[in-house]
Motif scaffolding. Structure first.
Motif, PDB file in Angstrom:
ATOM      1  N   ASN A 228       0.913  -1.161  -0.068  1.00 58.49           N
ATOM      2  CA  ASN A 228      -0.137  -0.205  -0.055  1.00 58.49           C
ATOM      3  C   ASN A 228       0.737   1.282   0.020  1.00 58.49           C
ATOM      4  O   ASN A 228       0.757   2.196   0.905  1.00 58.49           O
ATOM      5  N   ILE A 229       1.680   1.509  -0.965  1.00 50.62           N
ATOM      6  CA  ILE A 229       2.512   2.637  -1.251  1.00 50.62           C
ATOM      7  C   ILE A 229       2.710   2.941  -2.591  1.00 50.62           C
ATOM      8  O   ILE A 229       2.260   2.180  -3.501  1.00 50.62           O
ATOM      9  N   PRO A 230       2.629   4.397  -3.001  1.00 51.53           N
ATOM     10  CA  PRO A 230       2.394   4.751  -4.207  1.00 51.53           C
ATOM     11  C   PRO A 230       3.560   4.203  -5.338  1.00 51.53           C
ATOM     12  O   PRO A 230       4.601   3.704  -4.764  1.00 51.53           O
ATOM     13  N   ARG A 231       3.061   3.879  -6.545  1.00 47.84           N
ATOM     14  CA  ARG A 231       4.177   3.148  -7.438  1.00 47.84           C
ATOM     15  C   ARG A 231       5.417   4.044  -7.465  1.00 47.84           C
ATOM     16  O   ARG A 231       6.489   3.274  -7.406  1.00 47.84           O
ATOM     17  N   LYS A 232       5.309   5.237  -7.593  1.00 50.14           N
ATOM     18  CA  LYS A 232       6.490   5.899  -7.859  1.00 50.14           C
ATOM     19  C   LYS A 232       7.522   5.860  -6.546  1.00 50.14           C
ATOM     20  O   LYS A 232       8.702   5.991  -6.776  1.00 50.14           O
ATOM     21  N   ASP A 233       6.902   5.536  -5.404  1.00 56.43           N
ATOM     22  CA  ASP A 233       7.807   5.115  -4.377  1.00 56.43           C
ATOM     23  C   ASP A 233       8.396   3.742  -4.282  1.00 56.43           C
ATOM     24  O   ASP A 233       9.516   3.393  -3.557  1.00 56.43           O
ATOM     25  N   VAL A 234       7.943   2.973  -4.966  1.00 54.27           N
ATOM     26  CA  VAL A 234       8.509   1.576  -5.183  1.00 54.27           C
ATOM     27  C   VAL A 234       9.727   1.855  -6.253  1.00 54.27           C
ATOM     28  O   VAL A 234      10.875   1.529  -5.814  1.00 54.27           O
ATOM     29  N   LEU A 235       9.350   2.054  -7.724  1.00 57.96           N
ATOM     30  CA  LEU A 235      10.409   2.541  -8.572  1.00 57.96           C
ATOM     31  C   LEU A 235       9.589   3.140  -9.609  1.00 57.96           C
ATOM     32  O   LEU A 235       8.403   2.716 -10.093  1.00 57.96           O
ATOM     33  N   SER A 236       9.947   4.276 -10.103  1.00 58.25           N
ATOM     34  CA  SER A 236       9.557   5.256 -11.318  1.00 58.25           C
ATOM     35  C   SER A 236       9.658   4.138 -12.415  1.00 58.25           C
ATOM     36  O   SER A 236      10.522   3.545 -12.804  1.00 58.25           O
ATOM     37  N   ASP A 237       9.003   4.680 -13.459  1.00 63.18           N
ATOM     38  CA  ASP A 237       9.203   4.049 -14.590  1.00 63.18           C
ATOM     39  C   ASP A 237      10.631   4.514 -15.399  1.00 63.18           C
ATOM     40  O   ASP A 237      11.368   3.487 -15.847  1.00 63.18           O
ATOM     41  N   ALA A 238      11.108   5.780 -15.057  1.00 63.31           N
ATOM     42  CA  ALA A 238      12.422   5.948 -15.669  1.00 63.31           C
ATOM     43  C   ALA A 238      13.442   5.149 -14.673  1.00 63.31           C
ATOM     44  O   ALA A 238      14.623   4.725 -15.214  1.00 63.31           O
ATOM     45  N   LYS A 239      13.361   4.976 -13.444  1.00 66.59           N
ATOM     46  CA  LYS A 239      14.159   3.952 -12.847  1.00 66.59           C
ATOM     47  C   LYS A 239      14.074   2.734 -13.223  1.00 66.59           C
ATOM     48  O   LYS A 239      15.317   2.089 -13.299  1.00 66.59           O
ATOM     49  N   LEU A 240      13.013   2.108 -13.524  1.00 68.42           N
ATOM     50  CA  LEU A 240      13.007   0.821 -13.822  1.00 68.42           C
ATOM     51  C   LEU A 240      13.830   0.610 -15.462  1.00 68.42           C
ATOM     52  O   LEU A 240      14.458  -0.341 -15.618  1.00 68.42           O
ATOM     53  N   ASN A 241      13.603   1.761 -16.258  1.00 70.78           N
ATOM     54  CA  ASN A 241      14.352   1.668 -17.458  1.00 70.78           C
ATOM     55  C   ASN A 241      15.670   1.724 -17.334  1.00 70.78           C
ATOM     56  O   ASN A 241      16.659   0.807 -17.908  1.00 70.78           O
ATOM     57  N   GLU A 242      16.100   2.635 -16.168  1.00 69.47           N
ATOM     58  CA  GLU A 242      17.570   2.649 -15.958  1.00 69.47           C
ATOM     59  C   GLU A 242      18.321   1.332 -15.536  1.00 69.47           C
ATOM     60  O   GLU A 242      19.320   0.872 -16.017  1.00 69.47           O
ATOM     61  N   ILE A 243      17.387   0.687 -14.624  1.00 66.70           N
ATOM     62  CA  ILE A 243      17.815  -0.575 -14.151  1.00 66.70           C
ATOM     63  C   ILE A 243      17.891  -1.662 -15.371  1.00 66.70           C
ATOM     64  O   ILE A 243      19.126  -2.311 -15.465  1.00 66.70           O
ATOM     65  N   LEU A 244      17.127  -1.863 -16.147  1.00 68.78           N
ATOM     66  CA  LEU A 244      16.887  -2.802 -17.337  1.00 68.78           C
ATOM     67  C   LEU A 244      18.365  -2.549 -18.192  1.00 68.78           C
ATOM     68  O   LEU A 244      18.702  -3.438 -18.814  1.00 68.78           O
ATOM     69  N   LYS A 245      18.579  -1.214 -18.613  1.00 77.53           N
ATOM     70  CA  LYS A 245      19.506  -0.608 -19.488  1.00 77.53           C
ATOM     71  C   LYS A 245      20.847  -0.999 -18.637  1.00 77.53           C
ATOM     72  O   LYS A 245      21.793  -1.352 -19.559  1.00 77.53           O
ATOM     73  N   SER A 246      20.907  -0.919 -17.625  1.00 70.44           N
ATOM     74  CA  SER A 246      22.251  -1.031 -16.955  1.00 70.44           C
ATOM     75  C   SER A 246      22.556  -2.724 -16.779  1.00 70.44           C
ATOM     76  O   SER A 246      24.020  -2.934 -16.601  1.00 70.44           O
ATOM     77  N   LYS A 247      21.795  -3.507 -17.101  1.00 71.74           N
ATOM     78  CA  LYS A 247      22.086  -5.012 -16.681  1.00 71.74           C
ATOM     79  C   LYS A 247      22.799  -5.427 -15.728  1.00 71.74           C
ATOM     80  O   LYS A 247      23.855  -6.162 -15.814  1.00 71.74           O
ATOM     81  N   ILE A 248      22.267  -5.083 -14.600  1.00 69.99           N
ATOM     82  CA  ILE A 248      22.778  -5.419 -13.362  1.00 69.99           C
ATOM     83  C   ILE A 248      23.018  -6.839 -13.155  1.00 69.99           C
ATOM     84  O   ILE A 248      21.866  -7.580 -13.201  1.00 69.99           O
ATOM     85  N   ASP A 249      24.099  -7.494 -12.861  1.00 64.89           N
ATOM     86  CA  ASP A 249      24.386  -9.057 -12.690  1.00 64.89           C
ATOM     87  C   ASP A 249      23.960  -9.506 -11.281  1.00 64.89           C
ATOM     88  O   ASP A 249      23.323 -10.437 -11.045  1.00 64.89           O
ATOM     89  N   ASN A 250      24.861  -8.832 -10.378  1.00 59.86           N
ATOM     90  CA  ASN A 250      24.697  -9.455  -8.998  1.00 59.86           C
ATOM     91  C   ASN A 250      23.862  -8.580  -7.994  1.00 59.86           C
ATOM     92  O   ASN A 250      23.746  -7.350  -8.243  1.00 59.86           O
ATOM     93  N   ILE A 251      23.553  -9.094  -6.806  1.00 57.44           N
ATOM     94  CA  ILE A 251      22.405  -8.585  -5.952  1.00 57.44           C
ATOM     95  C   ILE A 251      22.908  -7.315  -5.222  1.00 57.44           C
ATOM     96  O   ILE A 251      22.471  -6.296  -4.890  1.00 57.44           O
ATOM     97  N   GLU A 252      24.369  -7.265  -4.974  1.00 58.67           N
ATOM     98  CA  GLU A 252      25.260  -6.577  -4.224  1.00 58.67           C
ATOM     99  C   GLU A 252      25.115  -4.870  -5.084  1.00 58.67           C
ATOM    100  O   GLU A 252      25.093  -4.016  -4.752  1.00 58.67           O
TER     101      GLU A 252
END
Length: 362
Positions: A228-252
């Protein structure tokens, strides 16, 4: 309009409300720091009375919630989705049956997403002042100006229902409209199930046969719903795009990337869930990161489909957007016949059968 803020007033109002077969319903809520709307007031109109029920008063609303699930009372609501969400979050009841006046209007030739004030103006030539639309309805006391505004928002629902019901019958669309109302009800039930699903089930039923951003948005939304928190407080669309483009491999690396996001930094479980989800969609070779560009032939098919959609919408006097969206049509062209929404029910009669014939002939 009567303000209902005591149990005696509510009990008396319910005697009138329960004696009606149709009632107009509107809600006011706040949604600034939450995913779910926080219900503040419920406005109800009957053929002879108007009520504003103070949802913030300490009332026993069990009998009121019974009205919203009473199959013998049709609840008339304009653009009902958020009102249904607000009522459900407070009561854990999905209102039914519903007559959505915005949906009914689009079924009878009105434009896409027509507002309540616009439809009142077009049918009755009456102007409604909407300047209090974004007021803080959690504040008390409710002043006369707010009360008048709240009354106007339900005053015309029953007359609109009577007008649109007649139009639906005259245009022989009663069966189609009923089918669509049931579809909307099923979607409301599905959303309600997500609210009460266990945290460990988040993301487990997400279809991966789409682009990574769409899949990630759905995961983000399920987290927002569950916590029960706003979508933008979880992850904004821009942040999601950034994560996907970064291709982060490990959890750290992901944790460092989200170091200013308390939703994930304060929950190792959610961080791990996000990491596993991102890994899974990155391994799925069916998924393409870029939007698929249509070929020359596919562009010709798209134009043909849109021409048919426009012509059939005019023929049946239905807003084209509720028949088929551009995204659905593009997916139909690029993925082949995978039974999009417009291939089922009334939409198939209006557009789907023609769309299939065009696709198969090219």
């Amino acid at each position: 309009m009567q303000i209902i803020d005591t149990q005696n007033k509510l009990d008396e109002a319910l005697r009138d409300i329960n004696s009606n077969k149709i009632i107009g319903v509107d809600t006011e809520f706040v949604r600034t720091n939450s995913f779910w709307p926080e219900l503040c007031t419920i406005q109800i109109s009957t053929k002879s009375n108007f009520y504003l029920i103070d949802a913030l008063s300490n009332l026993n609303n069990e009998r009121l919630w019974g009205v919203f699930t009473n199959k013998d009372i049709t609840k008339i609501i304009h653009s009902s989705r958020q009102d249904i969400e607000a009522i459900f979050y407070t009561s854990h009841k999905v209102p039914y049956p519903i007559f959505d006046t915005q949906l009914a209007a689009m079924f009878t030739g009105f434009r896409e997403a027509i507002s309540y004030s616009q439809i009142v103006d077009e049918i009755f030539q009456i102007k409604i002042d909407k300047k209090l639309q974004y007021s803080d309805w959690s504040k008390r006391p409710i002043n006369k100006e707010m009360l008048d505004y709240a009354k106007d928002d339900v005053k015309y629902l029953i007359p609109i229902f009577q007008y649109l019901s007649k139009q639906i019958e005259l245009q022989s669309k009663a069966e189609w409209f009923l089918e669509e109302v049931e579809n909307v009800h099923e979607k409301s039930i599905e959303l309600s199930k997500k609210m009460i699903q266990p945290i460990e089930n988040i993301g487990k039923k997400i279809s991966m046969d789409r682009d990574p951003l769409s899949c990630s948005k759905e995961l983000r939304d399920e987290i927002a719903i569950c916590y029960n928190i706003p979508r933008k407080d979880v992850l904004s669309d821009a942040k999601l795009n950034e994560i996907l483009k970064s291709k982060i491999d490990n959890i750290e690396d992901l944790r460092i990337f989200l170091n200013d996001n308390q939703v994930f930094t304060n929950s190792p479980h959610l961080l791990s869930m996000l990491h596993e989800f991102l890994f899974e969609i990155s391994q799925d070779k069916r998924i393409k990161f870029s939007k698929k560009i249509l070929s020359k032939n596919q562009k010709i098919i798209l134009k043909s489909l849109n021409d048919v959609l426009e012509n059939n919408a005019k023929k049946y006097n239905i807003c084209p957007h509720i028949i088929a969206t551009q995204r659905e049509i593009r997916d139909f062209i690029t993925r082949g016949n995978k039974f999009p929404k417009f291939m089922n029910g009334w939409r198939n009669s209006v557009f789907g059968a023609d769309a299939e014939e065009i696709l198969n002939s090219n």
